[in-house]
Design an enzyme around this catalytic site. Structure first.
Site, mmCIF file in Angstrom:
data_model
loop_
_atom_site.group_PDB
_atom_site.id
_atom_site.type_symbol
_atom_site.label_atom_id
_atom_site.label_comp_id
_atom_site.label_asym_id
_atom_site.label_seq_id
_atom_site.Cartn_x
_atom_site.Cartn_y
_atom_site.Cartn_z
ATOM 1 N N GLY A 240 34.572 13.802 -27.043
ATOM 2 C CA GLY A 240 33.085 13.917 -27.069
ATOM 3 C C GLY A 240 32.427 15.295 -26.995
ATOM 4 O O GLY A 240 31.504 15.216 -27.567
ATOM 5 N N GLU A 275 40.983 12.933 -24.491
ATOM 6 C CA GLU A 275 41.114 12.633 -26.012
ATOM 7 C C GLU A 275 40.405 13.139 -27.007
ATOM 8 O O GLU A 275 39.150 12.701 -27.481
ATOM 9 C CB GLU A 275 40.640 10.804 -25.943
ATOM 10 N N PRO A 276 40.257 14.638 -26.972
ATOM 11 C CA PRO A 276 39.483 15.450 -27.895
ATOM 12 C C PRO A 276 39.837 15.244 -29.399
ATOM 13 O O PRO A 276 40.987 14.761 -29.891
ATOM 14 C CB PRO A 276 40.022 16.779 -27.694
ATOM 15 N N GLY A 277 38.802 14.858 -30.127
ATOM 16 C CA GLY A 277 38.817 14.639 -31.737
ATOM 17 C C GLY A 277 38.084 15.913 -32.399
ATOM 18 O O GLY A 277 38.685 16.908 -32.839
ATOM 19 N N ARG A 278 36.777 15.742 -32.619
ATOM 20 C CA ARG A 278 35.787 16.624 -33.242
ATOM 21 C C ARG A 278 36.031 18.023 -32.811
ATOM 22 O O ARG A 278 35.742 18.941 -33.686
ATOM 23 C CB ARG A 278 34.482 16.242 -32.962
ATOM 24 N N ARG A 315 28.941 11.386 -43.108
ATOM 25 C CA ARG A 315 27.978 11.700 -42.153
ATOM 26 C C ARG A 315 26.526 11.745 -42.316
ATOM 27 O O ARG A 315 25.819 11.312 -41.462
ATOM 28 C CB ARG A 315 28.473 12.917 -41.242
ATOM 29 N N CYS A 344 24.491 6.245 -57.208
ATOM 30 C CA CYS A 344 23.389 5.645 -57.154
ATOM 31 C C CYS A 344 22.756 5.031 -55.848
ATOM 32 O O CYS A 344 22.734 3.693 -55.675
ATOM 33 C CB CYS A 344 23.457 4.398 -58.390
ATOM 34 N N GLU A 345 22.320 5.683 -54.890
ATOM 35 C CA GLU A 345 21.643 5.430 -53.858
ATOM 36 C C GLU A 345 20.958 6.674 -53.471
ATOM 37 O O GLU A 345 21.426 7.762 -53.389
ATOM 38 C CB GLU A 345 23.025 5.253 -52.642
ATOM 39 N N TYR A 373 35.866 13.452 -38.851
ATOM 40 C CA TYR A 373 34.991 12.513 -39.476
ATOM 41 C C TYR A 373 34.569 12.467 -40.943
ATOM 42 O O TYR A 373 33.289 12.028 -41.190
ATOM 43 C CB TYR A 373 33.708 12.028 -38.405
HETATM 44 C C1 LIG Z 1 36.232 8.631 -30.833
HETATM 45 C C2 LIG Z 1 36.778 8.738 -29.741
HETATM 46 C C3 LIG Z 1 37.332 10.003 -29.184
HETATM 47 C C4 LIG Z 1 37.118 11.239 -29.760
HETATM 48 O O1 LIG Z 1 35.674 11.829 -29.695
HETATM 49 P P1 LIG Z 1 35.439 13.010 -30.200
HETATM 50 O O2 LIG Z 1 33.819 13.103 -29.998
HETATM 51 O O3 LIG Z 1 35.695 13.304 -31.602
HETATM 52 O O4 LIG Z 1 36.022 14.338 -29.279
HETATM 53 C C5 LIG Z 1 37.973 9.881 -27.707
HETATM 54 N N1 LIG Z 1 38.014 8.696 -27.198
HETATM 55 C C6 LIG Z 1 37.563 7.449 -27.546
HETATM 56 C C7 LIG Z 1 38.107 6.158 -26.963
HETATM 57 C C8 LIG Z 1 37.085 7.293 -28.954
HETATM 58 O O5 LIG Z 1 36.519 6.320 -29.394
#
Ligand SMILES: *Cc1c(COP(=O)(O)O)cnc(C)c1O
Length: 420
Positions: A240, A275-278, A315, A344-345, A373
Protein backbone atom coordinates in the site's frame (compact mmCIF):
# COMPACT_ATOMS: atom_id res chain seq x y z
CA UNK A 1 15.25 7.68 -7.15
CA UNK A 2 15.10 6.10 -10.59
CA UNK A 3 17.35 5.51 -13.56
CA UNK A 4 15.35 7.46 -16.16
CA UNK A 5 17.47 10.57 -16.58
CA UNK A 6 18.54 13.03 -19.26
CA UNK A 7 22.03 12.46 -20.67
CA UNK A 8 23.33 14.70 -23.44
CA UNK A 9 19.87 16.14 -23.86
CA UNK A 10 18.11 12.82 -24.32
CA UNK A 11 16.14 10.78 -21.82
CA UNK A 12 17.83 7.46 -21.12
CA UNK A 13 16.76 4.30 -19.34
CA UNK A 14 20.00 3.58 -17.45
CA UNK A 15 22.55 3.87 -20.31
CA UNK A 16 20.13 3.26 -23.17
CA UNK A 17 18.73 6.22 -25.12
CA UNK A 18 14.96 6.10 -25.52
CA UNK A 19 15.29 6.71 -29.27
CA UNK A 20 17.19 3.43 -29.59
CA UNK A 21 14.38 1.58 -27.79
CA UNK A 22 11.73 3.19 -29.99
CA UNK A 23 13.68 2.27 -33.12
CA UNK A 24 14.30 -1.32 -32.07
CA UNK A 25 10.96 -2.18 -30.46
CA UNK A 26 8.50 0.39 -31.77
CA UNK A 27 6.06 2.41 -29.67
CA UNK A 28 4.14 2.41 -27.44
CA UNK A 29 6.40 0.30 -25.25
CA UNK A 30 6.87 -0.10 -21.51
CA UNK A 31 10.49 0.32 -20.43
CA UNK A 32 11.63 -1.15 -17.11
CA UNK A 33 14.93 -0.45 -15.40
CA UNK A 34 16.50 -3.42 -13.67
CA UNK A 35 18.74 -1.18 -11.54
CA UNK A 36 15.72 0.78 -10.32
CA UNK A 37 13.78 -2.36 -9.42
CA UNK A 38 16.78 -3.69 -7.52
CA UNK A 39 17.37 -0.42 -5.75
CA UNK A 40 13.75 -0.22 -4.61
CA UNK A 41 13.78 -3.85 -3.47
CA UNK A 42 16.94 -3.25 -1.43
CA UNK A 43 15.80 0.03 0.12
CA UNK A 44 12.55 -1.63 1.17
CA UNK A 45 14.34 -4.63 2.63
CA UNK A 46 16.88 -2.49 4.47
CA UNK A 47 14.10 -0.42 6.03
CA UNK A 48 12.52 -3.57 7.48
CA UNK A 49 15.57 -5.62 8.36
CA UNK A 50 15.74 -4.17 11.92
CA UNK A 51 12.31 -5.74 12.56
CA UNK A 52 13.80 -9.22 12.85
CA UNK A 53 11.95 -12.09 11.21
CA UNK A 54 10.46 -10.71 7.99
CA UNK A 55 9.00 -12.17 4.80
CA UNK A 56 8.80 -10.05 1.67
CA UNK A 57 6.25 -10.96 -1.00
CA UNK A 58 6.12 -8.83 -4.13
CA UNK A 59 2.51 -8.04 -5.10
CA UNK A 60 2.45 -9.73 -8.50
CA UNK A 61 -0.64 -7.85 -9.63
CA UNK A 62 1.36 -4.60 -9.73
CA UNK A 63 3.68 -5.98 -12.41
CA UNK A 64 3.44 -9.66 -13.31
CA UNK A 65 6.02 -9.63 -16.11
CA UNK A 66 8.22 -12.74 -15.76
CA UNK A 67 11.46 -10.77 -16.04
CA UNK A 68 10.30 -8.35 -13.34
CA UNK A 69 9.37 -11.31 -11.12
CA UNK A 70 12.78 -12.84 -11.80
CA UNK A 71 14.48 -9.65 -10.60
CA UNK A 72 12.38 -9.80 -7.43
CA UNK A 73 13.15 -13.49 -6.97
CA UNK A 74 16.88 -12.73 -7.25
CA UNK A 75 16.37 -10.08 -4.56
CA UNK A 76 14.96 -12.77 -2.29
CA UNK A 77 11.33 -11.73 -2.56
CA UNK A 78 8.48 -14.19 -2.64
CA UNK A 79 5.14 -13.35 -4.19
CA UNK A 80 1.72 -12.18 -3.14
CA UNK A 81 -0.69 -13.63 -5.71
CA UNK A 82 -4.41 -13.12 -6.20
CA UNK A 83 -5.22 -15.73 -8.86
CA UNK A 84 -4.14 -19.12 -10.17
CA UNK A 85 -2.60 -17.32 -13.12
CA UNK A 86 -0.41 -15.20 -10.88
CA UNK A 87 0.54 -18.29 -8.88
CA UNK A 88 1.67 -20.00 -12.10
CA UNK A 89 3.68 -16.91 -13.09
CA UNK A 90 5.43 -16.66 -9.72
CA UNK A 91 6.45 -20.32 -9.98
CA UNK A 92 7.51 -19.85 -13.62
CA UNK A 93 9.72 -16.97 -12.51
CA UNK A 94 11.47 -19.31 -10.08
CA UNK A 95 9.91 -18.21 -6.82
CA UNK A 96 9.77 -21.06 -4.29
CA UNK A 97 6.18 -22.14 -3.58
CA UNK A 98 6.85 -21.78 0.13
CA UNK A 99 7.47 -18.04 -0.40
CA UNK A 100 4.08 -17.51 -2.06
CA UNK A 101 1.09 -15.98 -0.31
CA UNK A 102 -2.36 -16.32 -1.90
CA UNK A 103 -4.73 -13.38 -1.26
CA UNK A 104 -8.12 -12.53 -2.77
CA UNK A 105 -11.80 -12.76 -1.90
CA UNK A 106 -12.79 -15.16 -4.68
CA UNK A 107 -10.34 -18.04 -4.71
CA UNK A 108 -12.00 -20.86 -6.60
CA UNK A 109 -11.90 -24.51 -5.56
CA UNK A 110 -9.55 -25.09 -8.43
CA UNK A 111 -7.22 -22.30 -7.32
CA UNK A 112 -7.17 -23.60 -3.75
CA UNK A 113 -6.28 -27.05 -5.10
CA UNK A 114 -3.54 -25.53 -7.25
CA UNK A 115 -2.06 -23.77 -4.22
CA UNK A 116 -2.22 -26.91 -2.09
CA UNK A 117 -0.72 -29.06 -4.85
CA UNK A 118 2.39 -26.93 -5.17
CA UNK A 119 2.59 -26.29 -1.43
CA UNK A 120 2.35 -22.52 -1.19
CA UNK A 121 3.48 -20.83 2.01
CA UNK A 122 0.23 -19.20 3.09
CA UNK A 123 -3.38 -18.66 2.15
CA UNK A 124 -4.83 -15.36 3.30
CA UNK A 125 -8.43 -16.31 4.00
CA UNK A 126 -10.96 -13.55 3.39
CA UNK A 127 -14.14 -15.12 4.81
CA UNK A 128 -15.20 -17.93 7.12
CA UNK A 129 -16.91 -19.60 4.14
CA UNK A 130 -13.62 -19.63 2.27
CA UNK A 131 -11.80 -21.10 5.28
CA UNK A 132 -14.37 -23.88 5.64
CA UNK A 133 -14.06 -24.78 1.97
CA UNK A 134 -10.26 -24.68 2.05
CA UNK A 135 -10.28 -26.95 5.11
CA UNK A 136 -12.53 -29.45 3.35
CA UNK A 137 -10.37 -29.52 0.22
CA UNK A 138 -7.08 -29.70 2.11
CA UNK A 139 -8.32 -32.44 4.41
CA UNK A 140 -9.66 -34.50 1.52
CA UNK A 141 -6.31 -34.17 -0.26
CA UNK A 142 -4.36 -35.05 2.89
CA UNK A 143 -2.71 -31.63 2.93
CA UNK A 144 -2.35 -28.79 5.37
CA UNK A 145 -3.13 -25.22 4.36
CA UNK A 146 -1.10 -22.67 6.32
CA UNK A 147 -3.43 -19.75 6.79
CA UNK A 148 -3.77 -16.20 7.93
CA UNK A 149 -7.17 -14.60 8.45
CA UNK A 150 -7.44 -11.29 6.61
CA UNK A 151 -9.25 -8.73 8.71
CA UNK A 152 -11.05 -5.61 7.63
CA UNK A 153 -10.18 -3.00 10.26
CA UNK A 154 -12.79 -0.49 9.02
CA UNK A 155 -10.27 2.27 8.44
CA UNK A 156 -10.33 4.90 5.75
CA UNK A 157 -6.93 4.72 4.09
CA UNK A 158 -7.42 8.19 2.65
CA UNK A 159 -6.71 7.09 -0.91
CA UNK A 160 -8.80 6.86 -4.10
CA UNK A 161 -12.06 5.05 -3.39
CA UNK A 162 -11.40 2.45 -6.08
CA UNK A 163 -8.16 1.36 -4.40
CA UNK A 164 -9.40 1.49 -0.79
CA UNK A 165 -9.81 -1.97 0.71
CA UNK A 166 -10.03 -1.53 4.48
CA UNK A 167 -13.47 0.06 5.03
CA UNK A 168 -16.27 -2.14 6.36
CA UNK A 169 -18.24 -1.69 3.14
CA UNK A 170 -15.33 -2.99 1.01
CA UNK A 171 -15.46 -6.65 0.05
CA UNK A 172 -12.08 -7.47 1.59
CA UNK A 173 -11.32 -9.32 4.82
CA UNK A 174 -13.58 -10.24 7.73
CA UNK A 175 -15.02 -7.69 10.16
CA UNK A 176 -12.39 -7.25 12.83
CA UNK A 177 -14.90 -7.55 15.68
CA UNK A 178 -15.85 -11.04 14.47
CA UNK A 179 -12.33 -12.17 13.65
CA UNK A 180 -11.42 -13.73 17.03
CA UNK A 181 -14.45 -16.02 16.98
CA UNK A 182 -13.80 -17.01 13.39
CA UNK A 183 -10.13 -17.65 14.10
CA UNK A 184 -11.11 -20.01 16.92
CA UNK A 185 -13.65 -21.88 14.78
CA UNK A 186 -11.26 -22.17 11.81
CA UNK A 187 -8.43 -23.34 14.09
CA UNK A 188 -10.57 -26.34 15.02
CA UNK A 189 -10.91 -27.52 11.41
CA UNK A 190 -8.77 -30.36 10.07
CA UNK A 191 -6.66 -29.37 7.07
CA UNK A 192 -6.04 -25.83 8.29
CA UNK A 193 -3.03 -24.53 10.17
CA UNK A 194 -4.28 -21.16 11.40
CA UNK A 195 -1.08 -19.31 12.03
CA UNK A 196 -1.73 -15.65 11.61
CA UNK A 197 -3.52 -12.49 10.65
CA UNK A 198 -3.38 -10.31 7.55
CA UNK A 199 -4.41 -6.77 6.75
CA UNK A 200 -4.18 -4.56 3.65
CA UNK A 201 -6.18 -1.34 3.69
CA UNK A 202 -5.50 0.08 0.26
CA UNK A 203 -2.99 1.29 -2.25
CA UNK A 204 -1.12 4.53 -3.02
CA UNK A 205 -1.27 5.54 0.66
CA UNK A 206 0.28 8.95 1.23
CA UNK A 207 -0.16 8.95 4.99
CA UNK A 208 1.13 6.36 7.47
CA UNK A 209 -1.41 7.19 10.19
CA UNK A 210 -4.26 4.99 8.87
CA UNK A 211 -1.80 2.10 8.50
CA UNK A 212 -0.57 2.57 12.05
CA UNK A 213 -4.15 2.65 13.31
CA UNK A 214 -4.91 -0.56 11.40
CA UNK A 215 -1.82 -2.29 12.79
CA UNK A 216 -2.81 -1.26 16.34
CA UNK A 217 -6.21 -2.90 15.83
CA UNK A 218 -4.53 -6.04 14.51
CA UNK A 219 -2.21 -6.06 17.53
CA UNK A 220 -5.16 -5.90 19.92
CA UNK A 221 -6.92 -8.68 18.03
CA UNK A 222 -3.79 -10.81 18.13
CA UNK A 223 -3.61 -10.39 21.91
CA UNK A 224 -7.27 -11.50 22.24
CA UNK A 225 -6.67 -14.54 20.04
CA UNK A 226 -3.61 -15.54 22.02
CA UNK A 227 -5.42 -14.98 25.31
CA UNK A 228 -8.06 -17.43 24.08
CA UNK A 229 -5.33 -20.04 23.69
CA UNK A 230 -4.70 -19.91 19.94
CA UNK A 231 -1.43 -19.43 18.13
CA UNK A 232 -0.36 -16.43 16.07
CA UNK A 233 3.13 -16.72 14.58
CA UNK A 234 2.71 -14.64 11.42
CA UNK A 235 1.20 -11.24 10.72
CA UNK A 236 0.96 -10.04 7.13
CA UNK A 237 0.87 -6.24 7.02
CA UNK A 238 0.07 -6.04 3.31
CA UNK A 239 1.33 -3.39 0.92
CA UNK A 240 0.00 0.00 0.00
CA UNK A 241 2.88 2.44 0.32
CA UNK A 242 2.37 5.32 -2.12
CA UNK A 243 4.83 6.62 -4.69
CA UNK A 244 5.26 10.16 -6.06
CA UNK A 245 3.52 10.50 -9.42
CA UNK A 246 4.25 14.23 -9.71
CA UNK A 247 7.73 15.70 -9.67
CA UNK A 248 8.28 17.17 -6.20
CA UNK A 249 5.50 15.17 -4.53
CA UNK A 250 6.65 13.71 -1.21
CA UNK A 251 5.54 10.30 0.02
CA UNK A 252 6.43 8.44 3.23
CA UNK A 253 9.81 6.80 2.68
CA UNK A 254 10.41 3.09 3.27
CA UNK A 255 12.56 4.15 6.24
CA UNK A 256 9.67 6.11 7.80
CA UNK A 257 7.38 3.18 7.08
CA UNK A 258 9.88 0.79 8.73
CA UNK A 259 10.09 3.01 11.82
CA UNK A 260 6.30 3.15 12.08
CA UNK A 261 6.02 -0.64 11.73
CA UNK A 262 8.67 -1.11 14.43
CA UNK A 263 6.67 1.14 16.75
CA UNK A 264 3.32 -0.47 15.95
CA UNK A 265 4.48 -4.07 16.24
CA UNK A 266 6.78 -3.79 19.26
CA UNK A 267 6.75 -7.01 21.28
CA UNK A 268 4.56 -8.94 18.83
CA UNK A 269 7.05 -11.81 18.48
CA UNK A 270 5.86 -12.92 15.03
CA UNK A 271 7.23 -13.17 11.51
CA UNK A 272 6.13 -9.93 9.88
CA UNK A 273 5.10 -10.31 6.26
CA UNK A 274 4.89 -7.55 3.66
CA UNK A 275 3.30 -7.35 0.22
CA UNK A 276 4.72 -4.27 -1.51
CA UNK A 277 3.86 -3.70 -5.17
CA UNK A 278 3.71 -0.12 -6.36
CA UNK A 279 6.55 1.12 -4.14
CA UNK A 280 8.90 -1.35 -5.82
CA UNK A 281 7.73 -1.26 -9.43
CA UNK A 282 6.03 2.13 -9.91
CA UNK A 283 9.03 4.33 -10.60
CA UNK A 284 10.95 1.47 -12.23
CA UNK A 285 9.00 1.80 -15.47
CA UNK A 286 7.91 4.36 -18.04
CA UNK A 287 5.61 4.11 -21.03
CA UNK A 288 7.44 5.36 -24.12
CA UNK A 289 5.15 6.81 -26.77
CA UNK A 290 5.36 8.78 -30.02
CA UNK A 291 3.29 11.83 -30.87
CA UNK A 292 1.07 10.98 -33.84
CA UNK A 293 0.04 14.57 -34.42
CA UNK A 294 -0.87 17.78 -32.70
CA UNK A 295 -4.43 18.90 -33.37
CA UNK A 296 -4.85 22.63 -33.01
CA UNK A 297 -8.21 24.30 -32.53
CA UNK A 298 -9.02 27.97 -32.29
CA UNK A 299 -9.47 29.31 -28.75
CA UNK A 300 -8.45 26.22 -26.87
CA UNK A 301 -5.49 24.10 -25.86
CA UNK A 302 -4.15 21.82 -28.58
CA UNK A 303 -4.61 18.05 -28.39
CA UNK A 304 -1.33 16.18 -28.36
CA UNK A 305 -2.37 12.81 -29.77
CA UNK A 306 0.05 10.06 -28.76
CA UNK A 307 0.24 6.46 -29.95
CA UNK A 308 -0.32 5.12 -26.41
CA UNK A 309 -3.91 4.95 -25.23
CA UNK A 310 -6.14 4.03 -22.32
CA UNK A 311 -5.89 0.37 -23.32
CA UNK A 312 -2.11 0.51 -22.73
CA UNK A 313 -2.16 2.64 -19.55
CA UNK A 314 -5.56 2.58 -17.88
CA UNK A 315 -4.87 4.48 -14.66
CA UNK A 316 -5.80 7.97 -15.91
CA UNK A 317 -9.08 6.71 -17.38
CA UNK A 318 -9.79 4.46 -14.40
CA UNK A 319 -8.83 6.68 -11.47
CA UNK A 320 -8.20 10.09 -12.99
CA UNK A 321 -4.57 9.37 -12.14
CA UNK A 322 -1.75 11.75 -12.93
CA UNK A 323 1.38 10.61 -14.79
CA UNK A 324 4.19 13.07 -15.43
CA UNK A 325 4.72 13.39 -19.17
CA UNK A 326 8.15 14.40 -20.47
CA UNK A 327 9.71 14.82 -23.89
CA UNK A 328 12.54 12.41 -24.64
CA UNK A 329 14.49 15.32 -26.17
CA UNK A 330 13.21 18.45 -24.43
CA UNK A 331 14.03 21.70 -26.22
CA UNK A 332 13.27 23.94 -23.27
CA UNK A 333 10.13 25.19 -25.07
CA UNK A 334 6.89 24.61 -23.16
CA UNK A 335 3.24 24.33 -24.12
CA UNK A 336 -0.12 23.82 -22.47
CA UNK A 337 -2.01 20.95 -24.06
CA UNK A 338 -4.43 18.08 -23.65
CA UNK A 339 -2.75 14.69 -23.93
CA UNK A 340 -4.95 12.06 -25.52
CA UNK A 341 -4.70 8.66 -27.18
CA UNK A 342 -6.31 7.54 -30.45
CA UNK A 343 -9.12 5.46 -28.90
CA UNK A 344 -12.70 6.39 -29.66
CA UNK A 345 -13.65 7.29 -26.09
CA UNK A 346 -13.47 10.68 -24.45
CA UNK A 347 -12.07 8.80 -21.44
CA UNK A 348 -8.95 8.13 -23.51
CA UNK A 349 -7.42 11.26 -22.02
CA UNK A 350 -4.14 11.28 -20.09
CA UNK A 351 -4.27 14.93 -19.06
CA UNK A 352 -6.19 18.14 -19.75
CA UNK A 353 -4.58 21.57 -19.77
CA UNK A 354 -1.18 20.10 -18.91
CA UNK A 355 1.77 22.46 -18.81
CA UNK A 356 4.43 20.35 -20.55
CA UNK A 357 7.40 20.12 -22.90
CA UNK A 358 6.54 21.40 -26.37
CA UNK A 359 6.03 18.48 -28.73
CA UNK A 360 5.38 17.99 -32.42
CA UNK A 361 4.35 15.03 -34.56
CA UNK A 362 7.02 12.34 -34.52
CA UNK A 363 8.51 13.37 -31.16
CA UNK A 364 9.00 10.78 -28.44
CA UNK A 365 7.79 11.25 -24.88
CA UNK A 366 7.28 9.17 -21.74
CA UNK A 367 4.59 8.73 -19.15
CA UNK A 368 6.56 8.29 -15.95
CA UNK A 369 5.85 6.04 -13.00
CA UNK A 370 4.18 3.45 -15.20
CA UNK A 371 5.97 0.37 -13.87
CA UNK A 372 3.11 -0.63 -11.57
CA UNK A 373 -0.50 -1.17 -12.63
CA UNK A 374 0.55 -0.29 -16.19
CA UNK A 375 1.05 -3.04 -18.75
CA UNK A 376 -0.75 -5.49 -16.49
CA UNK A 377 -4.01 -3.56 -16.88
CA UNK A 378 -3.70 -3.37 -20.67
CA UNK A 379 -6.51 -4.53 -22.91
CA UNK A 380 -6.89 -4.85 -26.66
CA UNK A 381 -9.77 -2.39 -26.89
CA UNK A 382 -10.18 -0.85 -30.35
CA UNK A 383 -8.22 -3.90 -31.61
CA UNK A 384 -4.96 -2.22 -30.71
CA UNK A 385 -3.19 -5.39 -29.57
CA UNK A 386 -1.18 -5.66 -26.37
CA UNK A 387 1.65 -3.23 -25.71
CA UNK A 388 5.26 -4.49 -25.72
CA UNK A 389 7.57 -4.41 -22.67
CA UNK A 390 11.36 -4.18 -22.53
CA UNK A 391 13.88 -4.23 -19.69
CA UNK A 392 17.11 -2.27 -19.60
CA UNK A 393 20.21 -3.36 -17.70
CA UNK A 394 23.10 -0.89 -18.05
CA UNK A 395 23.61 -0.53 -21.81
CA UNK A 396 21.63 -3.68 -22.63
CA UNK A 397 17.97 -3.81 -23.54
CA UNK A 398 15.81 -6.88 -24.13
CA UNK A 399 12.20 -7.54 -24.99
CA UNK A 400 10.49 -8.98 -21.93
CA UNK A 401 7.05 -9.14 -23.55
CA UNK A 402 6.58 -9.07 -27.30
CA UNK A 403 3.85 -6.91 -28.71
CA UNK A 404 0.72 -9.03 -29.29
CA UNK A 405 -0.78 -7.98 -32.59
CA UNK A 406 -4.50 -7.72 -33.33
CA UNK A 407 -4.16 -10.63 -35.77
CA UNK A 408 -2.63 -12.78 -32.98
CA UNK A 409 -5.70 -12.03 -30.88
CA UNK A 410 -8.31 -12.72 -33.49
CA UNK A 411 -6.50 -15.92 -34.42
CA UNK A 412 -8.13 -17.31 -31.24
CA UNK A 413 -11.59 -16.26 -32.43
CA UNK A 414 -13.85 -18.54 -34.45
CA UNK A 415 -16.67 -18.00 -36.89
CA UNK A 416 -18.99 -21.03 -36.54
CA UNK A 417 -19.64 -22.90 -39.75
CA UNK A 418 -23.37 -22.12 -39.48
CA UNK A 419 -22.48 -18.52 -40.24
CA UNK A 420 -20.91 -19.50 -43.57
C1 LIG B 1 -2.80 -4.88 -4.38
C2 LIG B 1 -2.38 -5.56 -3.14
C3 LIG B 1 -1.10 -5.35 -2.61
C4 LIG B 1 -0.11 -4.40 -3.21
O1 LIG B 1 -0.48 -3.08 -3.05
P1 LIG B 1 0.53 -1.90 -3.43
O2 LIG B 1 -0.23 -0.68 -3.17
O3 LIG B 1 0.89 -2.07 -4.86
O4 LIG B 1 1.72 -2.04 -2.55
C5 LIG B 1 -0.73 -6.07 -1.48
N1 LIG B 1 -1.59 -6.92 -0.89
C6 LIG B 1 -2.82 -7.16 -1.37
C7 LIG B 1 -3.69 -8.13 -0.68
C8 LIG B 1 -3.26 -6.49 -2.50
O5 LIG B 1 -4.50 -6.70 -2.96
Amino acid sequence: MDHFQLKNGELHAEDVPMSRIAEEFGTPVYVYSRATLERHARVFREALTPLGKIHLAFAVKSNPNLAVLRVMQREGFGADVVSGGELARALAAGMPASDIVFSGVGKTTREMMQGLDVGIGQFNIESEEEGVELARIADAAGRTAHCALRVNPDIDAGTHEKISTGKSDNKFGVPIDQAAGMYARLSALPGLDMRGLAVHIGSQLSDLAPLEEAFAKVGALMADIRAAGFTVTHVDLGGGLGVPYKAGEVMPSPAEYGAMVARATKGWDVTLMFEPGRVIAGNAGVLLTEVIRVKRNANRDPFVIVDAAMNDLARPALYGAWHDFDAVEPTGQRMTANIVGPICETGDTFAMGREMDALEAGDLAVFRTAGAYGATMASSYNSRGFVAEVMVDGDRVASVADRILPEDIYAAERVPEWLD
